[in-house]
Design an enzyme around this catalytic site. Structure first.
Site, short mmCIF file in Angstrom:
data_model
loop_
_atom_site.label_atom_id
_atom_site.label_comp_id
_atom_site.label_asym_id
_atom_site.label_seq_id
_atom_site.Cartn_x
_atom_site.Cartn_y
_atom_site.Cartn_z
N SER A 269 -17.17 10.70 57.73
CA SER A 269 -16.74 12.07 57.44
C SER A 269 -17.78 13.09 57.92
O SER A 269 -18.99 12.91 57.74
CB SER A 269 -16.50 12.25 55.95
OG SER A 269 -16.19 13.59 55.66
N SER A 271 -17.38 16.24 56.84
CA SER A 271 -17.24 17.31 55.85
C SER A 271 -18.57 17.72 55.22
O SER A 271 -18.79 18.90 54.92
CB SER A 271 -16.27 16.87 54.74
OG SER A 271 -14.99 16.65 55.25
N THR A 321 -9.31 13.06 51.13
CA THR A 321 -8.85 12.41 52.35
C THR A 321 -8.25 11.04 52.04
O THR A 321 -8.09 10.67 50.87
CB THR A 321 -10.00 12.32 53.39
OG1 THR A 321 -9.48 11.86 54.64
CG2 THR A 321 -11.12 11.41 52.92
N LYS A 325 -4.70 11.55 49.10
CA LYS A 325 -4.08 12.87 49.21
C LYS A 325 -2.82 13.03 48.37
O LYS A 325 -2.50 14.14 47.94
CB LYS A 325 -3.77 13.19 50.68
CG LYS A 325 -4.99 13.48 51.53
CD LYS A 325 -4.59 13.96 52.91
CE LYS A 325 -5.81 14.33 53.73
NZ LYS A 325 -5.45 14.93 55.03
N ASP A 361 -4.44 21.51 55.52
CA ASP A 361 -4.19 20.77 56.76
C ASP A 361 -3.13 21.47 57.63
O ASP A 361 -3.27 21.53 58.86
CB ASP A 361 -3.72 19.35 56.46
CG ASP A 361 -4.88 18.44 56.05
OD1 ASP A 361 -6.02 18.73 56.44
OD2 ASP A 361 -4.63 17.45 55.35
N GLY A 388 -0.15 11.31 55.48
CA GLY A 388 -0.34 12.64 54.91
C GLY A 388 -0.55 13.71 55.96
O GLY A 388 -0.03 14.83 55.84
N ALA A 389 -1.31 13.39 57.01
CA ALA A 389 -1.56 14.36 58.08
C ALA A 389 -0.26 14.67 58.82
O ALA A 389 -0.01 15.83 59.19
CB ALA A 389 -2.60 13.82 59.05
N LEU A 471 -5.49 14.53 66.31
CA LEU A 471 -6.11 14.98 65.06
C LEU A 471 -7.39 14.23 64.74
O LEU A 471 -8.15 14.64 63.86
CB LEU A 471 -5.13 14.84 63.89
CG LEU A 471 -3.77 15.54 64.05
CD1 LEU A 471 -3.04 15.55 62.71
CD2 LEU A 471 -3.92 16.95 64.59
#
Length: 528
Positions: A269, A271, A321, A325, A361, A388-389, A471
């Site tokens: 990640s 983030s 993530t 999610k 997102d 989810g994305a 993505l």
């Protein structure tokens, strides 16, 4: 600000390499640990001879460590022939600041008193378990903190030894695989604080990384760091530069607001680098940490929710993530319109104990796409994947009146998504995209690690489309993007969405404008 220390652990096979690393650690470390077990036996004496001079030149306290392989060391060491003899024979370590003695030696009735008589340094009594974490580490702590004296020595000597044992620093490092396994390690801070004893509690592994980052702010005497990424001496160790510049570990206190990414695997990640850059820009007393969570319900119950939590940390929000999610929704008190429509949450804000869920997102996905392509009304878009994305992408595209088709490997699993949004569903294997304008990869294929060499589509399938959007952001250029570029198809990488959705998250948490430049630079620095 706190009083904790960052200890840089240096490990090298040769004397020259070790000395060079010690000199490099000088500008980063409060304390330098010299791992003699890393050295080839023939080079041990060479480093010992330089020890006093190095200590004076660096001006930093040293820790001497000589750890056997079964306790996390780098080579096999015989109990008496190697380990005991090293400590008893080395005159050079008599005046060194700290010596790290493993629990089995520290409690050895035959040699313990000799170590305490001959070595003037402060003792670190250490315990390492690289397999698991015991639930009740407080019992182990009691053993390490209050080793009894059973030696027949003079009264004066006994007093000196007893004083050294009672003033020794306790170090307990155990392996964790899920974040809640690190709770017994964190609890040790309470025991030590109550008894005014210095302690170094470490939950090793990615799931315990938060203890290394937050420990100093909550009373840990020291946290260990690597000289640089790739030179870690234990699982989950963070580089000294990241502890200082990214996490600002020495600037944190018990009131610091804590945010983090909740995921099944937080290793890759970005983030932490993105959001800590924003916090630093705004000069906030906030930190963003990796939270590797397997059991989401247990994590929230035992660590976050005020009515049930076992520890008190000032959690204020999360980035969520894979694979959490959708599972996190049942824990929320409020759901924004976008998250409700998509059925997935990637952002949580905590206000007065209430959990507010958002999905950034969709916004993060559509903004870069509209900037690159323009009006999307009537545009034919193929979405590869159904997680989810993908849900966020479909939602955002439908709002722009695009014509969306889902391509999935598991049609039965993807059918729910297709039916919910009333879109067409097709098989991903050997798919033909010649009638599509845009192809979007929302699968994890191409992600750094075991999937890095894979792609959901190749050049032949993509050569007639107008734009390809991946993505996946790590690595910066995926195999999917390379395939598209080989047939001269314009591309958008996952970095664009990553930054856009993170900026929205930052604004939700802080109420301040997100610093795009600083957040982008933080990721680019990591991905090269």
């Amino acid at each position: 600000m706190n009083n904790g220390k960052i200890c840089v652990s240096v490990c090298a096979e040769t004397a020259d390499e070790m000395i060079e690393q010690i000199k490099r650690a000088e500008n980063l470390a409060d304390i330098i640990e010299i791992r003699f077990d890393c050295l080839k036996q023939s080079d041990v004496e060479s480093v010992l001879r330089e020890l006093k001079d190095l200590r004076q030149k660096t001006g930093k306290p040293f820790i001497i460590t000589f750890r056997p392989k079964e306790q996390g060391g780098k080579r096999e060491l015989d109990y008496f022939g190697d380990r005991i003899r090293f400590w008893l024979d080395c005159k050079e370590i008599r005046e060194i600041d700290f010596v790290d003695i493993e629990f089995d030696l520290f409690c050895d009735e035959g040699h313990n008193w000799k170590l305490h008589e001959l070595i003037n340094s402060q003792f670190i009594c250490s315990y390492h378990n690289f397999k698991h974490t015991y639930r009740k580490l407080n019992y182990l702590y009691e053993q390490l903190a209050y080793t009894s004296l059973k030696f027949t020595v003079s009264r004066k000597t006994a007093h000196i030894i007893k004083s050294k044992i009672e003033n020794s620093i306790v170090k307990i490092a155990t392996q964790t695989f899920d974040i809640t396994e690190s709770l017994p390690v964190w609890e040790l801070l309470k025991f030590a604080k109550r008894e005014n004893r210095k302690i170094i509690p470490i939950a090793m592994g990615e799931a315990g990384k938060w203890t290394r980052i937050l420990g100093l702010a909550h009373g840990a005497f020291m946290t260990y760091a690597s000289l640089e990424s790739g030179k870690e001496t234990a699982p989950g160790q963070v580089s000294a530069q990241d502890l200082i510049e990214v996490y600002r570990a020495k600037e944190l206190d018990e009131q610091s607001e804590i945010y983090g990414v909740i995921g099944g695997n937080t290793t890759y990640s970005m983030s932490t680098f993105i959001h800590n850059a924003a916090f630093k820009f705004h000069k906030l007393n906030s930190v963003f940490v990796p939270l590797q969570v397997q059991d989401l319900d247990e994590f929230l119950r035992r660590m976050v929710k005020e009515e049930t939590r076992e520890i008190k940390l000032n959690f204020k929000g999360f980035s969520v993530t894979i694979p959490h999610k959708q599972n996190i929704i049942k824990h929320l008190d409020f759901l924004d319109e976008t998250a409700k429509a998509i059925g997935a949450v990637n952002t949580v804000k905590i206000i007065d104990g209430k959990f507010y869920g958002y999905n950034t997102d969709a916004d993060g996905f559509i903004k870069p796409l509209k900037m690159a392509y323009g009006d999307l009304a009537g545009v034919k878009v193929a979405i590869l994947g159904n997680g989810g994305a993908a849900r966020a992408c479909v939602y955002a595209l439908k709002k722009e009146n695009a014509e969306v088709t889902i391509f999935a490997r598991n049609l039965a699993k993807a059918k729910t998504l297709a039916n919910e949004f009333e879109i067409e569903l097709k098989e991903l294997s050997n798919a033909d995209f010649k009638n599509f304008d845009i192809v979007v990869n929302s699968t994890p294929l191409g992600t750094k690690g075991i999937l890095e060499t894979e792609t959901p589509a190749v050049a032949e399938q993509l050569k007639q489309v107008k734009l390809v959007y991946d993505l996946v952001y790590n690595p910066f250029e995926t195999e999917f993007l390379k395939e598209a570029k080989s047939v001269f198809v314009p591309t958008i990488g996952g970095m664009a969405m990553l930054i856009a959705q993170a900026m929205k998250q930052s604004e939700i948490w802080t109420g301040k404008d997100a610093p795009m430049k600083e957040m982008s630079q933080a990721v680019l620095k990591r991905l090269g």
